[in-house]
Design a protein around this motif. Structure first.
Motif, short mmCIF file in Angstrom:
data_model
loop_
_atom_site.label_atom_id
_atom_site.label_comp_id
_atom_site.label_asym_id
_atom_site.label_seq_id
_atom_site.Cartn_x
_atom_site.Cartn_y
_atom_site.Cartn_z
N VAL A 37 25.57 23.60 58.58
CA VAL A 37 24.96 22.82 57.49
C VAL A 37 24.30 21.57 58.05
O VAL A 37 23.20 21.19 57.65
N GLN A 38 24.96 20.93 59.00
CA GLN A 38 24.41 19.71 59.59
C GLN A 38 23.13 19.99 60.37
O GLN A 38 22.20 19.19 60.36
N ARG A 39 23.07 21.15 61.03
CA ARG A 39 21.84 21.48 61.76
C ARG A 39 20.71 21.84 60.81
O ARG A 39 19.55 21.58 61.08
N VAL A 40 21.05 22.46 59.68
CA VAL A 40 20.03 22.85 58.71
C VAL A 40 19.52 21.62 57.94
O VAL A 40 18.32 21.46 57.73
N ALA A 41 20.43 20.75 57.53
CA ALA A 41 20.05 19.63 56.64
C ALA A 41 20.57 18.29 57.12
O ALA A 41 20.60 17.34 56.36
N GLY A 42 20.96 18.20 58.40
CA GLY A 42 21.57 16.96 58.90
C GLY A 42 20.68 15.75 58.79
O GLY A 42 21.11 14.68 58.38
N ASP A 140 16.41 28.44 66.34
CA ASP A 140 16.43 27.17 65.65
C ASP A 140 17.10 27.29 64.29
O ASP A 140 18.28 27.62 64.21
N LYS A 141 16.33 27.08 63.21
CA LYS A 141 16.96 27.09 61.89
C LYS A 141 17.44 28.47 61.48
O LYS A 141 18.41 28.60 60.73
N GLY A 142 16.77 29.51 61.96
CA GLY A 142 17.23 30.86 61.65
C GLY A 142 18.62 31.10 62.18
O GLY A 142 19.49 31.66 61.50
N LYS A 143 18.88 30.64 63.41
CA LYS A 143 20.20 30.77 63.99
C LYS A 143 21.22 29.91 63.22
O LYS A 143 22.36 30.34 63.01
N SER A 144 20.79 28.71 62.82
CA SER A 144 21.69 27.84 62.06
C SER A 144 22.07 28.46 60.72
O SER A 144 23.23 28.37 60.29
N TRP A 145 21.09 29.09 60.06
CA TRP A 145 21.41 29.77 58.80
C TRP A 145 22.39 30.91 59.04
O TRP A 145 23.30 31.17 58.22
N GLY A 146 22.20 31.63 60.15
CA GLY A 146 23.13 32.70 60.49
C GLY A 146 24.54 32.18 60.68
O GLY A 146 25.51 32.78 60.21
N LEU A 589 9.17 18.18 65.82
CA LEU A 589 9.96 18.42 64.61
C LEU A 589 9.15 19.16 63.56
O LEU A 589 9.63 20.09 62.91
N ALA A 590 7.87 18.76 63.41
CA ALA A 590 7.01 19.40 62.42
C ALA A 590 6.72 20.85 62.80
O ALA A 590 6.69 21.74 61.95
N ALA A 591 6.53 21.10 64.12
CA ALA A 591 6.26 22.45 64.58
C ALA A 591 7.45 23.37 64.30
O ALA A 591 7.29 24.51 63.87
N ARG A 592 8.66 22.86 64.51
CA ARG A 592 9.85 23.66 64.25
C ARG A 592 10.03 23.91 62.76
O ARG A 592 10.49 24.96 62.33
N ALA A 593 9.65 22.90 61.96
CA ALA A 593 9.75 23.08 60.50
C ALA A 593 8.79 24.17 60.03
O ALA A 593 9.11 24.96 59.14
N ASP A 594 7.59 24.23 60.66
CA ASP A 594 6.62 25.26 60.30
C ASP A 594 7.12 26.65 60.67
O ASP A 594 6.90 27.63 59.98
#
Length: 595
Positions: A37-42, A140-146, A589-594
């Protein structure tokens, strides 16, 4: 008899290990879920906490949402103490967040109560099945969601194991009568004593929370033990419920110890925030002890009106009703406590300010005094103190530069005291570089997402550039001091040229301060224009110095003038590097968000 005794001991040890193993799966699932959760929305949670206004209700909502997500009031309160320690939150703001954290942690009791009403495997295993592929192939976020799904599945799976591994006292009387009889005698001794029994179970809740260092785990153990007859005779469910409710009150006090310990090495403001958490919870427990009998009766009445599907149990006992009544008690107690005390936040603040007095002289040292993160792994949330210290470093650099300009404009005055003060500021910057670097390395040793990894890398570069800029400023200070001691003087033209160059350097330092909050394309273009202007002015001034030396001017004075220009231009380069480093971090950060 010896063989039977040996088998009984072995059975007891194996049973205890099964309970500890189930608890371990639950706690590990909580850890994985919290970190995911912290990695997704920290970053958003940090910004939400740091952006809280003086409105205690916004703090309450933020604390509730943060704790609901990370499922750990200890993590939230340690984070709050950390923010207060860094100066990002005031004491008044922190109390509102702590109140919300107390309410957010009540969700755990509902999850535990619900586990008894369905097959855990029907939800735990699919959640683990959804999360596992993302853990291995996600980025990145895909792994964090997993990991979030995986952790949530492990939480349910651990609760199911805990429910199955804790034996009910009735069956235990057949399998291990000696141990069961001992437990029955303890429960009998603690129960049936009215108010004394409530206090005894409350003390048990405090000890339990201190042992497992997690109010969520303590809550899971409490409800599971209540449902299996360890807290009283299941033929008298309201008594069992009251015993579990008393333990819940103890857990509300026990959970404050983590923040208290975290604040031991922090400043007086952080200590006050930890004491405010303790005070709020203790006041709630005190009034609840007075109203315990009618309040628990009201809660039990509410539980009796739950849908039949939630209250029924195949064993004939009202075990599910006990579980849901405990969850209702936990939630309603914290909610009512908030309603009663939210109007008294200023009074609680004044009480802890009186309790933790600042006897020491005001410490104006800008060093980063961060709290220990060993008690609770905050993962993505624990770099806010370094961010704030970096801003303080920017302020210190600007103040040092203004001090140099003041010395430059007083060529006939002995300002040795000011030189000594500027030297101390330069030393403070050196110490801050060491502190921030050490802290960021400590943060990066935890599992963090790529966005924070990029932010930490950028911050390490930024603080290094600030430290080098302050070194240059102090060299300028020493030049001005040497010029005064040698009796050398700049001409009005030289002083006018240096003043123009200093104004450009000050302008780019101002841009650095804004860059720490975000870099726009226009800001970067402006910074490059100013740096080009600084470079042109340095070249023009140095060429003029060469011409004057060729015409017979004093070489030592012209060399001091040239050296001053060079250091000013170097400060401009460091400032541009700071802005570019901040911008690269934002782009990544923006590139990873995209993605």
């Amino acid at each position: 008899m010896t063989l039977l005794g040996s088998l009984s001991v072995t059975s007891t040890v194996l049973g205890l290990l099964q309970v500890l193993g189930a608890l371990g799966v639950f706690l590990y699932g909580m850890k994985v879920m919290s970190e995911a959760v912290q990695r997704v929305a920290g970053k958003k949670m940090r910004q939400a906490l740091a952006g809280i206004t003086g409105n205690r209700f916004s703090g309450l909502l933020t604390g509730f949402m943060t704790t609901s997500l990370v499922q750990s009031s200890s993590a939230t309160t340690v984070l709050v103490v950390s923010f207060v320690n860094a100066g990002l939150l005031t004491l008044m703001q922190s109390i509102g967040v702590i109140m919300g954290a107390n309410l957010g942690t009540t969700i755990t009791a509902w999850i535990v109560a619900l586990v008894g009403k369905f097959s855990v495997s029907t939800i735990a295993l699919p959640l683990i099945g959804i999360g596992l592929p993302f853990v291995f192939i996600g980025k990145d976020k895909g792994k964090s969601w997993g990991e979030l799904f995986l952790g949530f599945g492990l939480v349910f799976f651990g609760l199911g194991l805990l429910k199955d591994s804790v034996p009910d006292l009735k069956s235990m009387m057949k399998e291990d009568p000696a141990t069961a009889e001992t437990i029955r005698q303890i429960v009998t001794w603690m129960g049936g004593r009215g108010f004394v029994s409530t206090v005894l179970y409350l003390l048990g809740g405090i000890v339990l929370t201190l042992m497992v260092q997690s109010s969520s785990a303590a809550m899971a153990i409490t409800i599971t033990c209540a449902m299996n007859g360890w807290l009283g005779d299941l033929h008298n469910p309201i008594e069992v419920f009251r015993n579990s409710a008393a333990i819940v009150l103890g857990e509300n006090i026990g959970t404050t110890v983590t923040a208290w310990l975290a604040a031991l090495g922090a400043n007086v403001h952080a200590k006050r925030a930890a004491r405010a958490h303790f005070t709020f919870n203790v006041i709630g427990v005190v009034w609840m002890l007075v109203a315990f009998v009618p309040f628990s009766a009201l809660v039990w009445n509410l539980a009796e009106h739950l849908p039949e599907s939630m209250r029924s149990a195949s064993d004939g006992f009202q075990t599910s009703e006990i579980a849901f009544a405990t969850a209702i008690f936990h939630t309603s107690f914290n909610f009512v406590n908030i309603c009663l005390l939210i109007g008294f936040v200023p009074h609680i603040a004044r009480l802890v300010e009186w309790w933790v007095r600042d006897h020491a002289p005001i410490n104006d040292s800008p060093r980063l005094q961060y709290i220990s993160q060993g008690l609770v792994d905050l993962g993505e949330l624990n770099i806010a103190e370094a961010e704030n210290a970096t801003r303080q470093m920017n302020v210190l650099t600007s103040q040092m530069f203004d001090g140099f300009v003041h010395l430059l404009n007083q060529p006939q005055t002995d300002l040795s005291a000011e030189v000594a003060a500027l030297k101390k500021m330069e030393d403070d910057c050196d110490e801050m570089l060491r502190d921030i670097t050490s802290y960021l390395i400590q943060c990066s040793s935890h599992e963090i997402g790529p966005s924070n990894a990029g932010e930490i890398t950028s911050m390490l570069r930024v603080v290094s550039e600030y430290e080098e800029a302050t070194d240059r400023i102090y060299r300028l200070v020493k030049i001005v001091q040497r010029k005064y001691e040698k009796g050398r003087h700049f001409t009005e033209e030289q002083h006018r040229e240096l003043t123009a160059l200093c104004s450009q350097v000050r302008a780019i330092l101002d841009l650095c301060a804004n860059a720490l909050s975000g870099v726009t394309g226009e800001m970067l273009e402006n910074a490059n224009r100013i740096e080009d202007r600084i470079d042109r002015l340095r070249k023009q001034h140095n060429k003029g110095a060469v011409r004057r030396m060729q015409a017979g001017a004093e070489v030592p004075t012209e060399m001091l003038y040239t050296e001053t220009n060079n250091h000013l231009e170097a400060i401009g380069n460091h400032a541009l590097n700071i802005i570019e480093s901040s911008q690269r971090s934002e782009q990544a950060l923006a590139a990873r968000a995209d993605d």
